[in-house]
Motif scaffolding. Structure first.
Motif, PDB file in Angstrom:
ATOM      1  N   GLY A 310      15.759 -18.421 -10.109  1.00  0.00           N
ATOM      2  CA  GLY A 310      16.211 -17.298  -9.302  1.00  0.00           C
ATOM      3  C   GLY A 310      15.356 -16.072  -9.527  1.00  0.00           C
ATOM      4  N   PHE A 311      15.759 -14.978  -8.889  1.00  0.00           N
ATOM      5  CA  PHE A 311      14.999 -13.734  -8.979  1.00  0.00           C
ATOM      6  C   PHE A 311      15.946 -12.561  -8.843  1.00  0.00           C
ATOM      7  N   ASN A 312      15.409 -11.367  -9.048  1.00  0.00           N
ATOM      8  CA  ASN A 312      16.200 -10.143  -9.021  1.00  0.00           C
ATOM      9  C   ASN A 312      15.872  -9.331  -7.779  1.00  0.00           C
ATOM     10  N   SER A 313      16.861  -8.657  -7.233  1.00  0.00           N
ATOM     11  CA  SER A 313      16.632  -7.921  -5.984  1.00  0.00           C
ATOM     12  C   SER A 313      15.667  -6.763  -6.179  1.00  0.00           C
ATOM     13  N   GLY A 314      15.605  -6.209  -7.392  1.00  0.00           N
ATOM     14  CA  GLY A 314      14.745  -5.047  -7.633  1.00  0.00           C
ATOM     15  C   GLY A 314      13.540  -5.352  -8.493  1.00  0.00           C
ATOM     16  N   GLU A 315      13.033  -6.567  -8.423  1.00  0.00           N
ATOM     17  CA  GLU A 315      11.929  -6.993  -9.290  1.00  0.00           C
ATOM     18  C   GLU A 315      10.826  -5.930  -9.408  1.00  0.00           C
ATOM     19  N   ILE A 316      10.371  -5.405  -8.269  1.00  0.00           N
ATOM     20  CA  ILE A 316       9.154  -4.586  -8.263  1.00  0.00           C
ATOM     21  C   ILE A 316       9.453  -3.116  -8.577  1.00  0.00           C
ATOM     22  N   ARG A 317      10.738  -2.741  -8.633  1.00  0.00           N
ATOM     23  CA  ARG A 317      11.059  -1.341  -8.932  1.00  0.00           C
ATOM     24  C   ARG A 317      10.516  -0.920 -10.296  1.00  0.00           C
ATOM     25  N   SER A 318      10.430  -1.863 -11.229  1.00  0.00           N
ATOM     26  CA  SER A 318       9.870  -1.548 -12.542  1.00  0.00           C
ATOM     27  C   SER A 318       8.448  -2.065 -12.705  1.00  0.00           C
ATOM     28  N   LEU A 319       7.886  -2.619 -11.625  1.00  0.00           N
ATOM     29  CA  LEU A 319       6.526  -3.178 -11.655  1.00  0.00           C
ATOM     30  C   LEU A 319       5.685  -2.589 -10.523  1.00  0.00           C
ATOM     31  N   ARG A 320       5.779  -1.297 -10.331  1.00  0.00           N
ATOM     32  CA  ARG A 320       5.107  -0.673  -9.190  1.00  0.00           C
ATOM     33  C   ARG A 320       3.584  -0.765  -9.268  1.00  0.00           C
ATOM     34  N   ARG A 321       3.051  -1.085 -10.434  1.00  0.00           N
ATOM     35  CA  ARG A 321       1.601  -1.292 -10.531  1.00  0.00           C
ATOM     36  C   ARG A 321       1.145  -2.459  -9.661  1.00  0.00           C
ATOM     37  N   LEU A 322       2.059  -3.316  -9.233  1.00  0.00           N
ATOM     38  CA  LEU A 322       1.707  -4.439  -8.366  1.00  0.00           C
ATOM     39  C   LEU A 322       1.616  -4.023  -6.898  1.00  0.00           C
ATOM     40  N   LEU A 323       2.025  -2.797  -6.583  1.00  0.00           N
ATOM     41  CA  LEU A 323       2.012  -2.332  -5.199  1.00  0.00           C
ATOM     42  C   LEU A 323       0.682  -1.665  -4.864  1.00  0.00           C
ATOM     43  N   PRO A 324       0.221  -1.806  -3.613  1.00  0.00           N
ATOM     44  CA  PRO A 324      -0.933  -1.032  -3.160  1.00  0.00           C
ATOM     45  C   PRO A 324      -0.508   0.396  -2.855  1.00  0.00           C
ATOM     46  N   PRO A 325      -1.466   1.310  -2.652  1.00  0.00           N
ATOM     47  CA  PRO A 325      -1.089   2.654  -2.178  1.00  0.00           C
ATOM     48  C   PRO A 325      -0.307   2.565  -0.873  1.00  0.00           C
ATOM     49  N   ALA A 326       0.679   3.399  -0.734  1.00  0.00           N
ATOM     50  CA  ALA A 326       1.549   3.330   0.442  1.00  0.00           C
ATOM     51  C   ALA A 326       0.797   3.715   1.710  1.00  0.00           C
ATOM     52  N   ALA A 327       1.217   3.130   2.810  1.00  0.00           N
ATOM     53  CA  ALA A 327       0.683   3.526   4.116  1.00  0.00           C
ATOM     54  C   ALA A 327       1.099   4.968   4.406  1.00  0.00           C
ATOM     55  N   SER A 328       0.276   5.667   5.146  1.00  0.00           N
ATOM     56  CA  SER A 328       0.526   7.097   5.396  1.00  0.00           C
ATOM     57  C   SER A 328       1.744   7.333   6.272  1.00  0.00           C
ATOM     58  N   ASP A 329       2.002   6.428   7.199  1.00  0.00           N
ATOM     59  CA  ASP A 329       3.162   6.581   8.071  1.00  0.00           C
ATOM     60  C   ASP A 329       3.494   5.215   8.676  1.00  0.00           C
ATOM     61  N   ALA A 330       4.543   5.189   9.487  1.00  0.00           N
ATOM     62  CA  ALA A 330       5.021   3.922  10.041  1.00  0.00           C
ATOM     63  C   ALA A 330       3.965   3.270  10.937  1.00  0.00           C
ATOM     64  N   ASP A 331       3.219   4.058  11.694  1.00  0.00           N
ATOM     65  CA  ASP A 331       2.197   3.477  12.572  1.00  0.00           C
ATOM     66  C   ASP A 331       1.085   2.821  11.759  1.00  0.00           C
ATOM     67  N   ALA A 332       0.660   3.484  10.675  1.00  0.00           N
ATOM     68  CA  ALA A 332      -0.381   2.905   9.823  1.00  0.00           C
ATOM     69  C   ALA A 332       0.126   1.652   9.136  1.00  0.00           C
ATOM     70  N   TYR A 333       1.393   1.668   8.723  1.00  0.00           N
ATOM     71  CA  TYR A 333       1.993   0.479   8.098  1.00  0.00           C
ATOM     72  C   TYR A 333       1.985  -0.692   9.075  1.00  0.00           C
ATOM     73  N   GLU A 334       2.476  -0.461  10.295  1.00  0.00           N
ATOM     74  CA  GLU A 334       2.545  -1.553  11.265  1.00  0.00           C
ATOM     75  C   GLU A 334       1.146  -2.062  11.617  1.00  0.00           C
ATOM     76  N   ALA A 335       0.191  -1.164  11.751  1.00  0.00           N
ATOM     77  CA  ALA A 335      -1.177  -1.584  12.084  1.00  0.00           C
ATOM     78  C   ALA A 335      -1.746  -2.462  10.980  1.00  0.00           C
ATOM     79  N   ALA A 336      -1.480  -2.104   9.736  1.00  0.00           N
ATOM     80  CA  ALA A 336      -1.981  -2.911   8.617  1.00  0.00           C
ATOM     81  C   ALA A 336      -1.328  -4.284   8.593  1.00  0.00           C
ATOM     82  N   ILE A 337      -0.039  -4.335   8.872  1.00  0.00           N
ATOM     83  CA  ILE A 337       0.653  -5.625   8.898  1.00  0.00           C
ATOM     84  C   ILE A 337       0.100  -6.492  10.030  1.00  0.00           C
TER      85      ILE A 337
END
Length: 527
Positions: A310-337
Motif C-alpha cells: 500500500g501507500f500513503n495519500s501524502g507521500e510527497i508532502r515530506s519528499l518535495r525534493r522529488l518535485l520539479p519547479p512548479a508551473a507558473s500558472d494553469a495554462d503553463a501546467y496544461e501545456a506541459a502536460i
C-alpha cells in the motif's frame, strides 16, 4: 523498567551462545552478527558466513549502523543512528517468553539505500512480539559501501557481477534466521519480510532474486517504488550502466583502482560519494537481480507469496525534493502536460487538473511512484493465484496536518509498530488519545495476523478482503474501512506510461507530470 530489573537469558543457537535479557514478558537480543565484518579485503564482496563463536556473546546493545550520511538536522526523519562502522552486519530479536514455533517477522529499514538503522526506536519490535511474533530487525550496507558496481569488482567475482552487496546482506540475514531462529522460539518455515520505502524496494528485490527464494513465506511492502533500474554493464532506459557509474565515482574520489578504494577510509568514500551526487540502486546483473522488476513481475517469476502492499495519500508532502519547479500558472501546467503525455494528456489532466497546481503535482508523483507500484504488486500476486492485500493510509492528526504533512511518507510506521510515542525528534507529535491508540492497535493486529496466517485480521475491525475481490482495499483514516476500486483508472494510466517508456528505452521514475518527456506512441503489448 531499569536495566537492574532485567533478568538475563542465555540461548544456545547454532551460531553460538548469546546472552540477552528478559523484560516485560519478552526476551530481547541485540547486535547479533549474521556475517563477517565487510571490511578491508571484504569491502565490496558478498557477505561471508561466520564460524560458530566461542563462549557466550553479549547481546544487550544494538550493533553499529553502517557508515552513512544522515538526514538534515531539521528533517522530520532525522534520528541518531548511534555508533557507525563498516562492521555493521547485525540483527536484533524480540521474542515472546515461552515462544515455540512462532511466526517470524523480519523488518528492513528504509532510507533511500543511503541511511537508516535498526536501532531507531520507531522500529522497536516489542508490540508486534506481544502479538505472538518473533520480530527480527537487521542492519545492512547502504550507500556506496552497499551498492557500488565497478568493472574491476565484476572481474574478480566468480559470477562476473558487482553491486547489490546490501541486498546480499539481507539474504545473508535471512539465511541466518533460517538456520538459527528455531533456537529463539521462531519457525523458519513462517517468515514474513517487511519494509517501508527503500525497505519495501528491498522486499521487491528479495521477491525477484533467486538468491532469496524459499527464505521467506509472506511479504509486506509499504510505499514501495518499482522504478527503472541500472543494468550492470550496458546503458539502458536512458541511464548509464552501474559499472560506468562505479568508474565515474572512482574518478570523483581521486582513487586509482579498486585497491585504492578499499584502502580509503570508509567515511571518506561515503561522504565523497554523496558530494559527487552518487545515488545507490540495485543492479540488474542477470543473477542476483536477473531482470527489471517490472519484467519479473509481468512474467510471474517473483516469489509466489501472500503480500500486503500500500501507500500513503501524502507521500510527497515530506519528499518535495522529488518535485520539479512548479508551473507558473494553469495554462503553463496544461501545456506541459499536453507536451509530455500526448494522446494520454486528457486522462492525465482528468486525474491531476490544474485548478490547484501544487496538489496536482503532489498527487502525480505520488501515484506514478508509490500508488502505481502498490497496486501493481497486489495485482501481479493475484495473477499468480496468491492473495494480495491493498491499502491506502490517509490518516492525519493536528500536528502533521498543520505542518502540511497529512499522511506523509512513513507516517504509518509507528502505527504498525505501536511506537507512536517513540518517533524521531522532529516527527509531528502524535496525540495521546483513543483514536490514535485504536488505529495503532488495529494496524498492529492486521500486520501481526498476516505474519501468523497470511490473512490480515484485527479484533473488532472489518475483514480485509484480498485485492482480487472486486479490487478491494483497506482505507486507513480515523479507523479502518474496507472499500473497492481505489482511484479508478490510476493504475491503468501509469501502467500505460511505464509500458510505452519501457518499449522506447526511456526511464520510468520521477520524470512525470510537467517534466515528462514526450510520450512514445502506443507500443505492442501495452494495454
Amino acid at each position: 523498567m531499569s536495566a537492574a530489573a532485567r533478568s538475563e537469558v542465555i540461548v544456545d543457537a547454532p551460531a553460538g551462545s548469546v546472552r540477552g535479557y528478559a523484560e516485560d514478558g519478552l526476551e530481547i537480543f541485540k547486535g547479533l552478527p549474521y556475517a563477517a565484518p565487510p571490511v578491508g579485503e571484504n569491502r565490496w564482496r558478498p557477505p561471508v558466513e561466520l564460524p560458530r563463536w566461542e563462549g557466550v556473546r553479549e547481546a544487550t546493545e544494538f550493533g553499529a549502523s553502517c557508515i552513512q550520511v544522515g538526514s538534515l538536522p531539521q528533517s522530520i526523519y532525522a534520528d541518531d543512528p548511534g555508533r557507525q562502522s563498516e562492521d555493521c552486519l547485525s540483527l536484533n530479536i524480540w521474542v515472546p517468553e515461552g515462544a515455540e514455533n512462532a511466526p517470524v517477522f523480519v523488518w528492513i529499514y528504509g532510507g533511500a539505500l543511503v541511511n537508516g538503522s535498526s536501532s531507531f526506536s520507531i522500529y522497536d519490535g516489542a508490540e508486534l512480539a506481544r502479538r505472538g511474533l518473533v520480530v527480527v530487525s537487521i542492519n545492512y550496507r547502504v550507500g556506496p559501501l552497499g551498492y557500488l558496481a565497478h568493472p574491476a569488482l565484476s572481474a574478480e567475482s566468480a559470477d562476473g557481477v558487482s553491486g547489490n552487496y546490501g541486498l546480499l546482506d539481507q539474504v545473508a540475514a535471512l539465511r541466518w534466521v533460517n538456520r538459527n531462529i528455531a533456537a529463539f522460539g521462531g519457525d523458519p518455515d513462517q517468515v514474513t519480510i517487511a519494509g517501508e520505502s527503500a525497505g519495501a524496494l528491498s522486499v521487491m528485490y528479495l521477491m525477484a532474486s533467486p538468491n532469496a527464494r524459499g527464505l521467506f513465506h509472506r511479504a509486506i511492502a509499504q510505499s514501495a517504488y518499482m522504478l527503472s533500474t541500472p543494468e550492470l554493464s550496458e546503458e539502458s532506459f536512458g541511464m548509464p550502466s552501474a559499472e560506468a557509474v562505479g568508474s565515474w565515482l572512482e574518478e570523483q574520489l581521486d582513487a586509482d583502482g579498486i585497491d585504492a578504494l578499499r584502502a580509503m577510509d570508509a567515511r571518506r568514500v561515503t561522504m565523497g560519494a554523496v558530494r559527487a551526487g552518487y545515488v545507490p540502486w540495485g543492479t540488474i546483473d542477470g543473477r542476483i537481480l536477473p531482470r527489471q522488476l517490472v519484467d519479473i513481475f509481468d512474467d510471474g517469476e517473483q516469489a509466489p507469496v501472500p503480500l500486503i502492499a500500500g501507500f500513503n495519500s501524502g507521500e510527497i508532502r515530506s519528499l518535495r525534493r522529488l518535485l520539479p519547479p512548479a508551473a507558473s500558472d494553469a495554462d503553463a501546467y496544461e501545456a506541459a502536460i499536453r507536451n509530455g503525455y500526448g494522446d494520454l494528456a486528457d486522462t492525465v489532466l482528468g486525474f491531476y487538473p490544474p485548478g490547484n497546481i501544487d496538489e496536482a503535482m503532489l498527487a502525480t508523483t505520488r501515484d506514478a511512484m508509490y500508488g502505481w507500484t502498490a497496486e501493481r504488486l497486489v495485482a501481479k500476486q493475484t495473477a499468480l493465484g496468491v492473495p494480495g492485500y491493498f491499502y491506502l493510509f490517509d490518516h492525519g492528526y493536528r500536528a502533521a496536518d498543520e505542518a502540511g504533512l497529512h499522511a506523509f511518507h512513513a507516517s504509518e510506521i509507528p502505527y504498525v509498530f505501536g511506537t507512536t510515542r517513540r518517533t524521531a525528534p522532529n516527527w509531528p507529535e502524535v496525540p495521546r488519545n483513543e483514536t490514535e491508540r485504536s488505529l495503532s492497535r488495529a494496524m498492529t493486529d492486521y500486520w501481526a495476523s498476516f505474519a501468523r496466517t497470511g490473512t490480515p485480521v484485527a479484533e473488532g475491525q472489518p475483514d480485509w478482503a484480498p485485492y482480487g475481490e472486486n479490487e478491494a482495499y483497506m482505507y486507513f483514516s480515523e479507523a479502518p474501512q474496507l472499500a473497492n476500486h481505489l482511484l479508478p483508472g490510476m493504475y491503468e494510466l501509469h501502467e500505460q506510461v511505464m509500458c510505452r517508456r519501457r518499449a522506447a528505452d526511456i526511464p520510468w521514475n520521477w520524470n512525470v507530470g510537467i517534466i515528462a518527456p514526450p510520450m512514445p506512441p502506443q507500443a505492442s503489448g501495452c494495454r
